[in-house]
Design an enzyme around this catalytic site. Structure first.
Site, PDB file in Angstrom:
ATOM      1  N   SER A  89      17.802  11.227  66.879  1.00 27.42           N
ATOM      2  CA  SER A  89      18.010   9.977  66.171  1.00 27.42           C
ATOM      3  C   SER A  89      16.670   9.264  65.963  1.00 27.42           C
ATOM      4  O   SER A  89      15.727   9.851  65.448  1.00 27.42           O
ATOM      5  CB  SER A  89      19.019   9.109  66.937  1.00 27.42           C
ATOM      6  OG  SER A  89      19.427   8.005  66.170  1.00 27.42           O
ATOM      7  N   ASP A 235      23.704  11.996  62.598  1.00 28.92           N
ATOM      8  CA  ASP A 235      22.941  11.730  63.814  1.00 28.92           C
ATOM      9  C   ASP A 235      23.083  12.815  64.882  1.00 28.92           C
ATOM     10  O   ASP A 235      24.191  13.173  65.275  1.00 28.92           O
ATOM     11  CB  ASP A 235      23.439  10.395  64.380  1.00 28.92           C
ATOM     12  CG  ASP A 235      22.579   9.859  65.509  1.00 28.92           C
ATOM     13  OD1 ASP A 235      21.693  10.585  65.984  1.00 28.92           O
ATOM     14  OD2 ASP A 235      22.792   8.708  65.901  1.00 28.92           O
TER      15      ASP A 235
END
Length: 257
Positions: A89, A235
């Site tokens: 991320s 993500d």
């Protein structure tokens, strides 16, 4: 930011001479086959995800780099001290910034640039949204933020740099929504599989696309035969917010041995 060892190696402590860590003490080898800098020890920098909380590891890394520069000179960079840099991320974005090369084959960004990134761009990446019934309705129809500013600034920062060009072997997890499985990008894989040699900006946008907050990212690459490979990614924190889990790194570490 743990230091990991290659599988099967001793976990005893290692006394490392200070100057031995200097960026001048060794020459950069190919990211595909980096040699551990200290015998059997492979050093791994791991940067977790967490959205704007990425400013926390960014601050720590900036402080660490400043202290290393006091020892080894102003040109010292975090990437000089690790064999592998992993990030999920927002941590994936940090990993890319620390290892992307400039025109002289040195890291494009200093660690302190991470803080500048968050402070400058956070308000535009996560702008104030409408509250009340209208805001609730919009959130039910899609992601909370459109991600346009994030896409723009990441592409400007990383340009045409691809995964195989990073100065150190990176590991950045993502999750493919259509295949329902993790897709992990690494320098090692990119140098052997052309279809995994994506633009570093596309990988960063993908691993940062937190569900409900930012939209998933679609992009395409070509394999060695010219066939198109499509990625539909979100993500990496969906499967590995801590990118140094054994499932993610065992394969990479075994290849480095």
């Amino acid at each position: 930011m743990p230091v990991m060892q290659a599988p099967g190696q001793s976990t005893g402590s290692v006394n490392v001479p200070r100057r031995g860590l200097s960026s001048r003490a060794w020459s950069l080898s190919s990211p595909a086959t980096p040699q551990p800098r200290y015998g059997s020890i492979i050093t791994v920098l791991s940067i977790d995800g967490g959205g704007v909380r990425g400013i926390i590891p960014a601050t720590i890394l900036a402080f660490l780099e400043e202290k290393l520069q006091e020892l080894d000179g102003a040109d010292a960079r975090i990437a000089d001290y690790f064999d592998v840099v992993a990030g999920t991320s927002t941590g994936g974005l940090m990993a890319a910034m620390l290892t992307a090369p400039n025109a002289h084959g040195r890291p494009l960004f200093a660690a302190k640039d991470g803080n500048k990134f968050y402070l400058e761009h956070y308000p535009n990446i996560f702008p104030t949204v409408c509250k009340g019934p209208l805001g609730w309705l919009k959130s039910m129809m899609g992601s909370k933020y459109n991600g346009q500013h994030l896409h723009k600034v990441v592409k400007e920062l990383l340009g045409d740099t691809r995964v195989d060009q990073t100065l150190k072997n990176i590991v950045i997890p993502t999750f493919d929504m259509k295949l329902h499985q993790p897709t992990i990008f690494s320098t090692y894989d990119a140098m052997r599989d052309v279809s995994k040699n994506a633009l570093l900006s596309d990988v960063c946008i993908s691993t940062s696309a937190a569900p409900t907050y930012l939209p998933g990212h679609h992009f395409e690459t070509k394999d060695k035969d010219g066939k198109t490979r499509a990625f539909n990614l979100i993500d990496g924190g969906v499967v590995a917010n801590n990118p140094v889990t054994r499932a993610n790194l065992d394969g990479v570490l075994l290849k480095l041995n």
